[in-house]
Design a protein around this motif. Structure first.
Motif, PDB file in Angstrom:
ATOM      1  N   ALA A   1       0.895  -7.479  -9.220  1.00 54.97           N
ATOM      2  CA  ALA A   1       1.175  -6.774 -10.479  1.00 54.97           C
ATOM      3  C   ALA A   1       0.514  -7.502 -11.646  1.00 54.97           C
ATOM      4  CB  ALA A   1       2.685  -6.676 -10.689  1.00 54.97           C
TER       5      ALA A   1
ATOM      6  N   ARG B   1      -2.175  -9.660 -11.300  1.00 58.29           N
ATOM      7  CA  ARG B   1      -3.636  -9.646 -11.099  1.00 58.29           C
ATOM      8  C   ARG B   1      -4.252  -8.287 -11.468  1.00 58.29           C
ATOM      9  NH1 ARG B   1      -5.473 -10.714  -5.765  1.00 58.29           N
ATOM     10  NH2 ARG B   1      -3.412 -10.240  -4.964  1.00 58.29           N
TER      11      ARG B   1
ATOM     12  N   ILE C   1      -3.807  -1.108 -13.582  1.00 59.05           N
ATOM     13  CA  ILE C   1      -4.905  -0.166 -13.291  1.00 59.05           C
ATOM     14  C   ILE C   1      -4.506   0.969 -12.342  1.00 59.05           C
ATOM     15  CG2 ILE C   1      -6.750  -1.826 -13.759  1.00 59.05           C
ATOM     16  CD1 ILE C   1      -6.980  -2.332 -10.785  1.00 59.05           C
TER      17      ILE C   1
ATOM     18  N   TYR D   1      -7.377  -4.593   3.755  1.00 52.51           N
ATOM     19  CA  TYR D   1      -7.826  -3.421   3.010  1.00 52.51           C
ATOM     20  C   TYR D   1      -7.759  -3.705   1.518  1.00 52.51           C
ATOM     21  CZ  TYR D   1      -8.635   1.376   1.637  1.00 52.51           C
ATOM     22  OH  TYR D   1      -9.183   2.502   1.094  1.00 52.51           O
TER      23      TYR D   1
ATOM     24  N   ASP E   1     -12.186  -4.546  -7.245  1.00 54.39           N
ATOM     25  CA  ASP E   1     -11.356  -5.700  -6.927  1.00 54.39           C
ATOM     26  C   ASP E   1     -12.129  -7.011  -6.926  1.00 54.39           C
ATOM     27  OD1 ASP E   1      -9.323  -3.952  -6.738  1.00 54.39           O
ATOM     28  OD2 ASP E   1      -9.248  -3.919  -4.532  1.00 54.39           O
TER      29      ASP E   1
ATOM     30  N   GLY F   1      -6.835  -9.138   0.657  1.00 51.42           N
ATOM     31  CA  GLY F   1      -6.480  -7.837   1.253  1.00 51.42           C
ATOM     32  C   GLY F   1      -5.389  -7.979   2.291  1.00 51.42           C
TER      33      GLY F   1
ATOM     34  N   SER G   1       1.649   0.935 -11.331  1.00 48.64           N
ATOM     35  CA  SER G   1       2.151   1.102  -9.959  1.00 48.64           C
ATOM     36  C   SER G   1       3.571   0.586  -9.863  1.00 48.64           C
ATOM     37  CB  SER G   1       1.302   0.302  -8.970  1.00 48.64           C
ATOM     38  OG  SER G   1      -0.061   0.450  -9.250  1.00 48.64           O
TER      39      SER G   1
HETATM   40  P1  ADP Z   1      -5.310  -8.408  -2.268  1.00 50.04           P
HETATM   41  O1  ADP Z   1      -5.267  -9.812  -1.831  1.00 50.04           O
HETATM   42  O2  ADP Z   1      -6.629  -7.798  -2.259  1.00 50.04           O
HETATM   43  O3  ADP Z   1      -4.572  -8.179  -3.547  1.00 50.04           O
HETATM   44  P2  ADP Z   1      -3.198  -6.854  -1.126  1.00 50.04           P
HETATM   45  O4  ADP Z   1      -2.934  -6.514   0.271  1.00 50.04           O
HETATM   46  O5  ADP Z   1      -2.147  -7.557  -1.879  1.00 50.04           O
HETATM   47  O6  ADP Z   1      -4.550  -7.639  -1.113  1.00 50.04           O
HETATM   48  O7  ADP Z   1      -3.539  -5.503  -1.861  1.00 50.04           O
HETATM   49  C1  ADP Z   1      -4.405  -4.570  -1.297  1.00 50.04           C
HETATM   50  C2  ADP Z   1      -5.089  -3.753  -2.363  1.00 50.04           C
HETATM   51  O8  ADP Z   1      -4.131  -2.938  -3.037  1.00 50.04           O
HETATM   52  C3  ADP Z   1      -5.674  -4.594  -3.449  1.00 50.04           C
HETATM   53  O9  ADP Z   1      -6.981  -4.955  -3.119  1.00 50.04           O
HETATM   54  C4  ADP Z   1      -5.602  -3.700  -4.629  1.00 50.04           C
HETATM   55  O10 ADP Z   1      -6.760  -2.905  -4.715  1.00 50.04           O
HETATM   56  C5  ADP Z   1      -4.439  -2.821  -4.385  1.00 50.04           C
HETATM   57  N1  ADP Z   1      -3.236  -3.237  -5.157  1.00 50.04           N
HETATM   58  C6  ADP Z   1      -2.204  -3.995  -4.743  1.00 50.04           C
HETATM   59  N2  ADP Z   1      -1.259  -4.135  -5.684  1.00 50.04           N
HETATM   60  C7  ADP Z   1      -1.710  -3.438  -6.747  1.00 50.04           C
HETATM   61  C8  ADP Z   1      -1.209  -3.191  -8.065  1.00 50.04           C
HETATM   62  N3  ADP Z   1      -0.038  -3.682  -8.493  1.00 50.04           N
HETATM   63  N4  ADP Z   1      -1.951  -2.424  -8.905  1.00 50.04           N
HETATM   64  C9  ADP Z   1      -3.144  -1.913  -8.502  1.00 50.04           C
HETATM   65  N5  ADP Z   1      -3.672  -2.110  -7.288  1.00 50.04           N
HETATM   66  C10 ADP Z   1      -2.972  -2.856  -6.427  1.00 50.04           C
END
Ligand code: ADP
Length: 451
Positions: A356, A358, A382, A397, A404, A411, A438
């Motif tokens: 949240a 990042r 975002i 993913y 990102d 991921g 989100s």
């Molecule tokens: P990462 O280490 O890339 O953050 P995560 O598994 O935590 O891996 O998240 C997967 C993907 O979900 C992220 O790459 C991001 O694009 C999206 N994501 C996760 N949490 C959020 C959020 N709070 N707001 C927007 N996108 C998110």
């Protein structure tokens, strides 16, 4: 199978024939018994008559035969010579010394014998008695009915055999055809046809239901194995990719240093800093893989009541410096106690809150809401496009490499969160609007649901 059935059927036919033959033998012996009784009675009356009569033996034989038809009357000397006979002239008849009934009569007993007559083509029941020291009287009763009876019963047996044989053929082929149809149903089920098989025999219905159920389970197990295999190979490909990228960078910077391409101390310091940073990234990926592996395997052990709000406040403190860089405010709302391992709750909260921050917007907010059995982490960052929402929980993913890439990540965070929450019998979901923010909700199973 067919052969076994045939064997059983043949045994059945044979048993039926044996029983039928035994019934015939019984009927015949009853018939003979009755005839024998009559013959003995006639023999004793005829003996008395002979002793009292002064008629010629031939006349006497004819008279006795005429009053007791169809009895044949024979007078013999006790050494077998035929003196008179009611059917054939005595002179044409051979010596009867060897006939079993005569031998017995000569011993003073009532001789008897049942055999085919040599002069008449019929089975005859003989009875003989010595009525004086010299004279033997023999009566013969032709059992024509017996012969007929035997013929009829024999024919009956043959007909019975033929009927049973035809029935056997027909019922066996019907049975075999039914089994073939049934096997065909099983084959169709195995090939993936979805239908409720109907048994050709009602007794087979439970077995068919079982087969259908087992095949369905086999198919779903097969799908599950395929899914796991795909996941595993995806995992290996992704993990290698995630490790290869930083490794390639490390090699590049190491070569630069080796070949003296970075001459100034500033450039050299930059190279070593990049190498360290890529090493950190590799370490992060490896730690995430190990954590995910642990989260998927181990069932929660030594759980105790965890004050989730306290853990959330601690995480807010550790994220505060990074949140401050983006002027993001962090807030914990509500209270919650969960029966869990504190480290698991920490991982879930940290990964969701860290994301949240990042992916949060400059000057935005992160709210950690706690209620009943739910942990919800909400931001106004975002957001995530609908098309990606279903996949963000998969390992490695990332929504968009371009988007990102500015945000460091592996991921793996969300897949670790999902693995942990699922271990507690719950699940994690997301609601998001691109550009608006989100909200991730980790819902833990209540005590009743666990039961
Ligand atoms: P990462 O280490 O890339 O953050 P995560 O598994 O935590 O891996 O998240 C997967 C993907 O979900 C992220 O790459 C991001 O694009 C999206 N994501 C996760 N949490 C959020 C959020 N709070 N707001 C927007 N996108 C998110």
């Amino acid at each position: 199978m067919k052969r076994r059935l045939q064997r059983i059927y043949w045994v059945g036919i044979l048993l039926t024939l044996v029983v039928a033959a035994a019934a015939i033998v019984m009927l015949v012996s009853i018939k003979i018994g009755d005839t024998q009784e009559d013959l003995y009675h006639t023999l004793s009356t005829a003996s008395e008559w002979t002793l009292e009569s002064d008629e010629d033996l031939q006349e006497l034989a004819d008279s006795i035969a005429s009053v007791a038809p169809p009895v044949r009357v024979t007078f013999l000397m006790n050494h077998g010579l035929v003196l008179a006979d009611s059917i054939l002239p005595a002179v044409e008849m051979e010596n009867h010394m060897d006939r079993p009934e005569i031998i017995e009569a000569m011993r003073g007993e009532i001789g008897e014998s049942l055999r085919m007559s040599e002069t008449q083509d019929v089975v005859i029941l003989y009875a003989a008695k010595q009525i004086s020291p010299q004279l033997i009287l023999r009566l013969g009763y032709p059992i024509r009915e017996l012969t007929q009876l035997l013929l009829w019963y024999g024919a009956g047996l043959v007909v019975l055999f033929l009927i049973l044989f035809v029935l056997q053929r027909r019922s066996l082929s019907h049975f075999a055809n039914s089994l073939v149809t049934q096997m065909d149903d099983v084959r169709r089920l195995l090939e993936g046809d979805k239908f409720q098989p109907k048994a050709v025999f009602p007794e087979l219905q439970p077995a068919m239901n079982n087969i259908a159920y087992l095949i369905e389970r086999m198919e779903s197990d097969r799908q599950e194995i395929l899914r796991t295999q795909n996941l595993r190979s995806d995992f290996v490909a992704n993990a290698s990719h995630e490790l290869r990228s930083p490794l390639t960078s490390i090699m590049g910077f190491a070569e630069m240093l080796d070949e003296g391409l970075a001459d100034s101390p500033e450039e050299q310091a930059l190279c070593t800093q990049m190498i360290r940073s890529e090493c950190d990234r590799m370490l992060e990926v490896i730690e995430d893989i190990l954590l995910l592996n642990r989260s998927e395997r181990q069932a929660p052990q030594n759980t105790r009541p965890v004050n989730v709000a306290n853990v959330a406040r601690e995480i807010c403190r550790s994220l505060a410096p990074r949140a401050a860089e983006k002027h993001i405010s962090l807030q914990v709302i509500g209270e919650l106690t969960l029966q869990a391992v504190e480290k698991d709750i920490w991982e879930v909260l940290y990964n969701l809150s860290d994301n949240a921050v990042r992916y949060g917007r400059e000057g935005g907010y992160v709210h950690i809401r706690l209620s009943e059995n739910k942990i919800a982490v909400e931001d106004n960052g975002i957001g995530i496009d609908k098309a990606h929402q279903a996949r963000i929980f998969e390992q490695f993913y990332r929504v968009d490499e371009m988007r990102d890439s500015a945000v460091r990540g592996t991921g793996m965070g969300l897949s670790i969160v999902r693995a942990i929450v699922q271990r507690y019998g719950g699940d994690v979901s997301v609601e998001s609007e691109p550009g608006s923010g989100s909200c991730f909700t980790a819902c833990f199973a209540t005590n009743e649901e666990k039961l």
